[in-house]
Each structure stands twice: as structure tokens, then as C-alpha cells.
Design a protein around this motif. Sequence first.
Motif, mmCIF file in Angstrom:
data_model
loop_
_atom_site.group_PDB
_atom_site.id
_atom_site.type_symbol
_atom_site.label_atom_id
_atom_site.label_comp_id
_atom_site.label_asym_id
_atom_site.label_seq_id
_atom_site.Cartn_x
_atom_site.Cartn_y
_atom_site.Cartn_z
ATOM 1 N N PHE A 31 0.783 -1.227 0.000
ATOM 2 C CA PHE A 31 0.000 0.000 0.000
ATOM 3 C C PHE A 31 0.820 1.286 0.000
ATOM 4 O O PHE A 31 0.348 2.310 -0.497
ATOM 5 N N LEU A 32 2.018 1.262 0.564
ATOM 6 C CA LEU A 32 2.865 2.462 0.622
ATOM 7 C C LEU A 32 4.293 2.137 0.168
ATOM 8 O O LEU A 32 5.252 2.340 0.908
ATOM 9 N N PRO A 33 4.449 1.637 -1.051
ATOM 10 C CA PRO A 33 5.780 1.165 -1.469
ATOM 11 C C PRO A 33 6.840 2.264 -1.546
ATOM 12 O O PRO A 33 8.023 1.981 -1.382
ATOM 13 N N ASN A 34 6.431 3.491 -1.785
ATOM 14 C CA ASN A 34 7.406 4.571 -1.955
ATOM 15 C C ASN A 34 7.504 5.504 -0.753
ATOM 16 O O ASN A 34 8.143 6.540 -0.829
ATOM 17 N N PHE A 104 12.698 -10.006 1.504
ATOM 18 C CA PHE A 104 13.789 -9.418 0.732
ATOM 19 C C PHE A 104 13.413 -9.343 -0.753
ATOM 20 O O PHE A 104 13.618 -8.323 -1.407
ATOM 21 N N ILE A 105 12.822 -10.411 -1.264
ATOM 22 C CA ILE A 105 12.393 -10.427 -2.669
ATOM 23 C C ILE A 105 11.296 -9.401 -2.895
ATOM 24 O O ILE A 105 11.295 -8.689 -3.904
ATOM 25 N N GLY A 106 10.354 -9.290 -1.962
ATOM 26 C CA GLY A 106 9.299 -8.285 -2.086
ATOM 27 C C GLY A 106 9.866 -6.878 -2.127
ATOM 28 O O GLY A 106 9.445 -6.046 -2.933
ATOM 29 N N ALA A 107 10.846 -6.598 -1.278
ATOM 30 C CA ALA A 107 11.489 -5.275 -1.276
ATOM 31 C C ALA A 107 12.234 -5.046 -2.586
ATOM 32 O O ALA A 107 12.208 -3.943 -3.141
ATOM 33 N N TRP A 108 12.874 -6.086 -3.107
ATOM 34 C CA TRP A 108 13.577 -5.952 -4.388
ATOM 35 C C TRP A 108 12.583 -5.665 -5.514
ATOM 36 O O TRP A 108 12.852 -4.842 -6.399
ATOM 37 N N ILE A 109 11.440 -6.341 -5.493
ATOM 38 C CA ILE A 109 10.415 -6.105 -6.518
ATOM 39 C C ILE A 109 10.008 -4.639 -6.520
ATOM 40 O O ILE A 109 9.887 -4.015 -7.577
ATOM 41 N N ILE A 110 9.809 -4.059 -5.349
ATOM 42 C CA ILE A 110 9.426 -2.650 -5.265
ATOM 43 C C ILE A 110 10.523 -1.752 -5.820
ATOM 44 O O ILE A 110 10.261 -0.838 -6.606
ATOM 45 N N ARG A 111 11.770 -2.003 -5.423
ATOM 46 C CA ARG A 111 12.883 -1.177 -5.932
ATOM 47 C C ARG A 111 13.011 -1.309 -7.446
ATOM 48 O O ARG A 111 13.188 -0.320 -8.157
ATOM 49 N N ARG A 114 10.240 0.493 -9.392
ATOM 50 C CA ARG A 114 10.501 1.942 -9.492
ATOM 51 C C ARG A 114 11.454 2.233 -10.645
ATOM 52 O O ARG A 114 11.270 3.202 -11.371
ATOM 53 N N LYS A 115 12.449 1.407 -10.775
ATOM 54 C CA LYS A 115 13.472 1.594 -11.811
ATOM 55 C C LYS A 115 12.862 1.556 -13.214
ATOM 56 O O LYS A 115 13.268 2.315 -14.088
ATOM 57 N N TYR A 116 11.876 0.679 -13.414
ATOM 58 C CA TYR A 116 11.264 0.529 -14.734
ATOM 59 C C TYR A 116 9.876 1.165 -14.827
ATOM 60 O O TYR A 116 9.147 0.922 -15.787
#
Length: 156
Positions: A31-34, A104-111, A114-116
Amino acid sequence: MINNLLSLLTFENIYLAANWGVIPFWFLLIFLPNHQITNFFVQSVIIPLLLAAGYIYLSYNIYLDGNILGGFELYRGLDSLYSMFSNEALLLIFWLHFLAISLFIGAWIIRDSRKYFIPKIITIPSLVFTYFAGPVGLVFYWFIRIFFAKKISFND
């Protein structure tokens, strides 16, 4: 006082604390990824450190029981893996491992999203699948990512 605290560190309490403890961080990712709170808690080492503390505590208990090498039985076959999981401490270690890696994978997905510039609404199913099924969510995200990154890369 320390003995009172140690009496609360039962396998069941560690399981419940870890299991329920990661859910708010998954909600932050969804809900608040950024948001700064998400960056502080989920994108940092705080949660893996807490889960690692439980992992170390359980490993120490296994060491005290004299069965520190019992975890390596899993390489002998499926029956050995099955019997290894009858040990609550080893089962809980593997569960903490799964929770830490999935988060960790969930956090990587969010980062990476954002990149793409992948819309948040599109990453939500990946996060839910990652929470419940680990690698399935990651593969699901990779398929989505191909369309936004406009490339297929196996080493990003």
C-alpha cells in the motif's frame, strides 16, 4: 528477570511473532511502497536483522541440544528432510529463512519496479504471490517486467 524473558521465547511464540510480525511490512510494500516508513523498515536491514536474531537463537538451542549437524540430513533424501522437520527448532529455522528471503524479494520487486516505472497496481499480485509462494511471485514479476523493461535479461 532474564529467565522470565527467556521463558517467553518458546518456539510457538517465536513462530507467532515472526509470522504476524512480517505482515505489517508486507502491507507497507503493497500500500505504501514509496513511503519513507517503508524505505526505513522494509528496504533496510532492520527486519532481516530481527529474523536473523531468531535464527541465531534457535541455532544456539540446537547447538545446546548437541544436534547442530542434524540440519545437514536434508541432503540425504526426501525421507531425511521429512524427519528433520519433525524437529521444531529446525522447522522454525527454515520458516524464518523463508520469511526473510520472501520479504527481501518483495522489497527488491518494489525497488526494481521503481526503476522501470511499473505501476504499483501491477506489482501488487507479484507481492501477494511472493508472500504466499515465494519464487512464484518473483517469476510472475519477471514476466511483467519484460514488457516494461522491453528486454529479457537473466542477470539483472
